[in-house]
Design a protein around this motif. Structure first.
Motif, mmCIF file in Angstrom:
data_model
loop_
_atom_site.group_PDB
_atom_site.id
_atom_site.type_symbol
_atom_site.label_atom_id
_atom_site.label_comp_id
_atom_site.label_asym_id
_atom_site.label_seq_id
_atom_site.Cartn_x
_atom_site.Cartn_y
_atom_site.Cartn_z
ATOM 1 N N PRO A 1 0.798 -1.231 0.000
ATOM 2 C CA PRO A 1 0.000 0.000 0.000
ATOM 3 C C PRO A 1 0.831 1.282 0.000
ATOM 4 O O PRO A 1 1.982 1.299 0.420
ATOM 5 N N ASN A 2 0.216 2.341 -0.473
ATOM 6 C CA ASN A 2 0.759 3.692 -0.425
ATOM 7 C C ASN A 2 0.836 4.091 1.052
ATOM 8 O O ASN A 2 -0.123 3.905 1.799
ATOM 9 N N LEU A 3 1.975 4.633 1.467
ATOM 10 C CA LEU A 3 2.167 5.014 2.875
ATOM 11 C C LEU A 3 2.300 6.518 3.074
ATOM 12 O O LEU A 3 2.670 6.972 4.155
ATOM 13 N N THR A 4 1.958 7.297 2.056
ATOM 14 C CA THR A 4 2.161 8.750 2.153
ATOM 15 C C THR A 4 1.335 9.390 3.268
ATOM 16 O O THR A 4 1.695 10.458 3.749
ATOM 17 N N LYS A 5 0.239 8.760 3.685
ATOM 18 C CA LYS A 5 -0.596 9.321 4.754
ATOM 19 C C LYS A 5 -0.883 8.292 5.840
ATOM 20 O O LYS A 5 -1.874 8.391 6.559
ATOM 21 N N LYS B 1 -3.679 7.299 9.818
ATOM 22 C CA LYS B 1 -4.479 6.107 10.112
ATOM 23 C C LYS B 1 -3.955 5.341 11.331
ATOM 24 O O LYS B 1 -4.742 4.788 12.094
ATOM 25 N N TYR B 2 -2.626 5.295 11.471
ATOM 26 C CA TYR B 2 -2.022 4.502 12.537
ATOM 27 C C TYR B 2 -1.055 5.340 13.367
ATOM 28 O O TYR B 2 -0.357 6.205 12.842
ATOM 29 N N SER B 3 -0.977 5.021 14.662
ATOM 30 C CA SER B 3 -0.005 5.663 15.548
ATOM 31 C C SER B 3 1.364 5.014 15.337
ATOM 32 O O SER B 3 1.486 3.971 14.691
ATOM 33 N N GLU B 4 2.385 5.615 15.922
ATOM 34 C CA GLU B 4 3.735 5.065 15.842
ATOM 35 C C GLU B 4 3.770 3.636 16.388
ATOM 36 O O GLU B 4 4.376 2.746 15.785
ATOM 37 N N GLN B 5 3.122 3.402 17.520
ATOM 38 C CA GLN B 5 3.117 2.062 18.130
ATOM 39 C C GLN B 5 2.352 1.057 17.261
ATOM 40 O O GLN B 5 2.754 -0.099 17.152
ATOM 41 N N GLU B 6 1.259 1.488 16.643
ATOM 42 C CA GLU B 6 0.509 0.596 15.751
ATOM 43 C C GLU B 6 1.344 0.230 14.524
ATOM 44 O O GLU B 6 1.347 -0.926 14.091
ATOM 45 N N ILE B 7 2.063 1.199 13.984
ATOM 46 C CA ILE B 7 2.923 0.939 12.824
ATOM 47 C C ILE B 7 4.045 -0.023 13.218
ATOM 48 O O ILE B 7 4.342 -0.966 12.483
ATOM 49 N N LEU B 8 4.627 0.181 14.387
ATOM 50 C CA LEU B 8 5.677 -0.721 14.858
ATOM 51 C C LEU B 8 5.140 -2.148 14.991
ATOM 52 O O LEU B 8 5.807 -3.109 14.588
ATOM 53 N N LYS B 9 3.928 -2.294 15.511
ATOM 54 C CA LYS B 9 3.325 -3.626 15.642
ATOM 55 C C LYS B 9 3.104 -4.264 14.272
ATOM 56 O O LYS B 9 3.279 -5.473 14.104
ATOM 57 N N ASN C 1 12.691 3.304 14.261
ATOM 58 C CA ASN C 1 12.889 4.541 13.503
ATOM 59 C C ASN C 1 11.932 4.643 12.324
ATOM 60 O O ASN C 1 11.396 5.721 12.040
ATOM 61 N N ILE C 2 11.708 3.543 11.632
ATOM 62 C CA ILE C 2 10.771 3.535 10.503
ATOM 63 C C ILE C 2 9.363 3.831 10.994
ATOM 64 O O ILE C 2 8.635 4.622 10.389
ATOM 65 N N ALA C 3 8.960 3.218 12.097
ATOM 66 C CA ALA C 3 7.624 3.460 12.649
ATOM 67 C C ALA C 3 7.447 4.931 13.011
ATOM 68 O O ALA C 3 6.401 5.537 12.724
ATOM 69 N N LYS C 4 8.468 5.512 13.613
ATOM 70 C CA LYS C 4 8.406 6.930 13.977
ATOM 71 C C LYS C 4 8.281 7.798 12.729
ATOM 72 O O LYS C 4 7.475 8.726 12.665
ATOM 73 N N TYR C 5 9.103 7.503 11.705
ATOM 74 C CA TYR C 5 9.064 8.245 10.448
ATOM 75 C C TYR C 5 7.704 8.119 9.779
ATOM 76 O O TYR C 5 7.105 9.123 9.376
ATOM 77 N N LEU C 6 7.194 6.905 9.692
ATOM 78 C CA LEU C 6 5.912 6.706 9.007
ATOM 79 C C LEU C 6 4.757 7.341 9.764
ATOM 80 O O LEU C 6 3.791 7.814 9.145
ATOM 81 N N SER C 7 4.854 7.390 11.087
ATOM 82 C CA SER C 7 3.773 8.001 11.871
ATOM 83 C C SER C 7 3.661 9.508 11.602
ATOM 84 O O SER C 7 2.612 10.115 11.841
ATOM 85 N N LYS C 8 4.703 10.108 11.066
ATOM 86 C CA LYS C 8 4.692 11.540 10.712
ATOM 87 C C LYS C 8 4.093 11.794 9.332
ATOM 88 O O LYS C 8 3.892 12.958 8.954
ATOM 89 N N GLN C 9 3.821 10.741 8.592
ATOM 90 C CA GLN C 9 3.296 10.888 7.230
ATOM 91 C C GLN C 9 1.786 11.063 7.296
ATOM 92 O O GLN C 9 1.048 10.109 7.500
ATOM 93 N N LYS C 10 1.347 12.314 7.166
ATOM 94 C CA LYS C 10 -0.093 12.623 7.325
ATOM 95 C C LYS C 10 -0.593 13.461 6.190
ATOM 96 O O LYS C 10 0.080 14.169 5.543
#
Length: 104
Positions: free
Chosen positions: A58-62, A66-74, A95-104
């Motif tokens: 899936p596209n992860l630009t946003k 949809k998901y928090s940093e902890q949800e992305i890490l899981k 680090n990836i989870a933190k980065y992706l959680s900023k994509q909104k």
């Protein structure tokens, strides 16, 4: 024969210099975010694209909307859908989870 050897040596120097420039760019990295760097240097880009645009994944630009940093890490740790678990682990996964959680 001497001209041939000189030409080969000069070519090696020129090509070597070109190669070093590419290596320098890779080590100097244009990323200021360790999560973005970890994403770019992992298998993530194979499915999600180098700019998060998606592909077979899936596209992860946003995704941070949809998901928090902890949800992305899981999701990284446990997998989701066709995504296998633990493709990235440890600090890189965090680090990836933190980065992706900023994509909104």
């Amino acid at each position: 024969m001497k001209k041939l050897l000189t030409g080969l040596a000069l070519s090696a120097l020129v090509l070597g210099a070109c190669g070093n420039g590419g290596e320098k760019q890779a080590t100097d990295t244009k990323f200021n975010d360790p999560g973005r760097e970890a994403f770019a240097n992992s298998s993530c880009i194979g499915c999600h694209g180098k700019d998060l645009e998606g592909g077979s994944g899936p596209n992860l630009t946003k995704v941070g909307s949809k998901y928090s940093e902890q949800e992305i890490l899981k999701i990284i740790q446990n997998g989701k859908g066709a995504m296998p678990k633990n493709l990235v682990e440890g600090k890189d996964a965090e680090n990836i989870a933190k980065y992706l959680s900023k994509q909104k």
